[in-house]
Motif scaffolding. Sequence first.
Motif, PDB file in Angstrom:
ATOM      1  N   ALA A 206      -1.884  -9.827  11.428  1.00  0.00           N
ATOM      2  CA  ALA A 206      -2.321 -11.162  11.003  1.00  0.00           C
ATOM      3  C   ALA A 206      -3.616 -11.605  11.680  1.00  0.00           C
ATOM      4  O   ALA A 206      -4.346 -12.436  11.126  1.00  0.00           O
ATOM      5  N   ASP A 207      -3.949 -11.049  12.843  1.00  0.00           N
ATOM      6  CA  ASP A 207      -5.194 -11.431  13.513  1.00  0.00           C
ATOM      7  C   ASP A 207      -6.424 -10.850  12.819  1.00  0.00           C
ATOM      8  O   ASP A 207      -7.549 -11.198  13.146  1.00  0.00           O
ATOM      9  N   GLY A 208      -6.199  -9.945  11.846  1.00  0.00           N
ATOM     10  CA  GLY A 208      -7.300  -9.352  11.095  1.00  0.00           C
ATOM     11  C   GLY A 208      -8.076  -8.304  11.861  1.00  0.00           C
ATOM     12  O   GLY A 208      -9.110  -7.832  11.394  1.00  0.00           O
ATOM     13  N   GLU A 209      -7.601  -7.929  13.034  1.00  0.00           N
ATOM     14  CA  GLU A 209      -8.332  -6.976  13.865  1.00  0.00           C
ATOM     15  C   GLU A 209      -7.503  -5.776  14.311  1.00  0.00           C
ATOM     16  O   GLU A 209      -8.026  -4.682  14.454  1.00  0.00           O
ATOM     17  N   THR A 210      -6.232  -5.960  14.550  1.00  0.00           N
ATOM     18  CA  THR A 210      -5.384  -4.910  15.096  1.00  0.00           C
ATOM     19  C   THR A 210      -4.861  -4.008  13.983  1.00  0.00           C
ATOM     20  O   THR A 210      -4.172  -4.478  13.081  1.00  0.00           O
ATOM     21  N   MET A 211      -5.203  -2.716  14.050  1.00  0.00           N
ATOM     22  CA  MET A 211      -4.723  -1.760  13.056  1.00  0.00           C
ATOM     23  C   MET A 211      -3.227  -1.513  13.262  1.00  0.00           C
ATOM     24  O   MET A 211      -2.791  -1.320  14.393  1.00  0.00           O
ATOM     25  N   ASN A 212      -2.484  -1.539  12.145  1.00  0.00           N
ATOM     26  CA  ASN A 212      -1.037  -1.357  12.261  1.00  0.00           C
ATOM     27  C   ASN A 212      -0.453  -0.432  11.184  1.00  0.00           C
ATOM     28  O   ASN A 212       0.754  -0.330  11.039  1.00  0.00           O
ATOM     29  N   GLY A 213      -1.310   0.214  10.425  1.00  0.00           N
ATOM     30  CA  GLY A 213      -0.836   1.106   9.376  1.00  0.00           C
ATOM     31  C   GLY A 213      -1.992   1.699   8.605  1.00  0.00           C
ATOM     32  O   GLY A 213      -3.163   1.510   8.954  1.00  0.00           O
ATOM     33  N   THR A 214      -1.650   2.412   7.541  1.00  0.00           N
ATOM     34  CA  THR A 214      -2.642   3.099   6.715  1.00  0.00           C
ATOM     35  C   THR A 214      -2.289   2.911   5.249  1.00  0.00           C
ATOM     36  O   THR A 214      -1.123   3.015   4.874  1.00  0.00           O
ATOM     37  N   LEU A 215      -3.306   2.626   4.449  1.00  0.00           N
ATOM     38  CA  LEU A 215      -3.148   2.521   3.001  1.00  0.00           C
ATOM     39  C   LEU A 215      -4.091   3.519   2.352  1.00  0.00           C
ATOM     40  O   LEU A 215      -5.282   3.562   2.679  1.00  0.00           O
ATOM     41  N   LEU A 216      -3.561   4.349   1.448  1.00  0.00           N
ATOM     42  CA  LEU A 216      -4.367   5.322   0.714  1.00  0.00           C
ATOM     43  C   LEU A 216      -4.039   5.233  -0.766  1.00  0.00           C
ATOM     44  O   LEU A 216      -2.890   5.013  -1.141  1.00  0.00           O
ATOM     45  N   VAL A 217      -5.041   5.439  -1.601  1.00  0.00           N
ATOM     46  CA  VAL A 217      -4.847   5.701  -3.023  1.00  0.00           C
ATOM     47  C   VAL A 217      -5.342   7.123  -3.240  1.00  0.00           C
ATOM     48  O   VAL A 217      -6.503   7.431  -2.966  1.00  0.00           O
ATOM     49  N   VAL A 218      -4.423   7.981  -3.678  1.00  0.00           N
ATOM     50  CA  VAL A 218      -4.749   9.396  -3.836  1.00  0.00           C
ATOM     51  C   VAL A 218      -4.439   9.851  -5.255  1.00  0.00           C
ATOM     52  O   VAL A 218      -3.673   9.212  -5.974  1.00  0.00           O
TER      53      VAL A 218
ATOM     54  N   HIS B 130      -9.039   8.669  -3.007  1.00  0.00           N
ATOM     55  CA  HIS B 130      -9.997   7.788  -3.670  1.00  0.00           C
ATOM     56  C   HIS B 130     -10.324   6.561  -2.826  1.00  0.00           C
ATOM     57  O   HIS B 130     -11.480   6.138  -2.790  1.00  0.00           O
ATOM     58  N   LEU B 131      -9.322   5.985  -2.203  1.00  0.00           N
ATOM     59  CA  LEU B 131      -9.505   4.794  -1.373  1.00  0.00           C
ATOM     60  C   LEU B 131      -8.639   4.923  -0.137  1.00  0.00           C
ATOM     61  O   LEU B 131      -7.568   5.522  -0.192  1.00  0.00           O
TER      62      LEU B 131
END
Length: 101
Positions: A47-59, A39-40
């Motif tokens: 903290a810099d708001g730019e560097t990807m460091n993980g994944t969040l999903l709502v399933v 779904h999401l």
Amino acid sequence: MYFLVLGTDAPGKSDVRLRTRPQHRAYLRDPDGHPVKVHLGGPTLSADGETMNGTLLVVEAGDIGDVDRFVADDPYSRAGLFARVEVRPWAWSLGTPETTR
């Protein structure tokens, strides 16, 4: 039933994330045989708001085992991107799934 999936990238794996991102995104949109609906989703950021460091999903899935298998087959997991993945049952209580499509 809804679930929250939070994957935390292993240190030094940004090249793995970038290389497998197209396959990961395609998988989330068409999970080929998995009874899981995403779904999401999106990357978590440092903290810099730019560097990807993980994944969040709502399933959405019938049970946590379905989600565990779905996550294990994700191209990110297969490539060894994550240091840790947490799957938690989640009660959707603000907004509705119908408004996120």
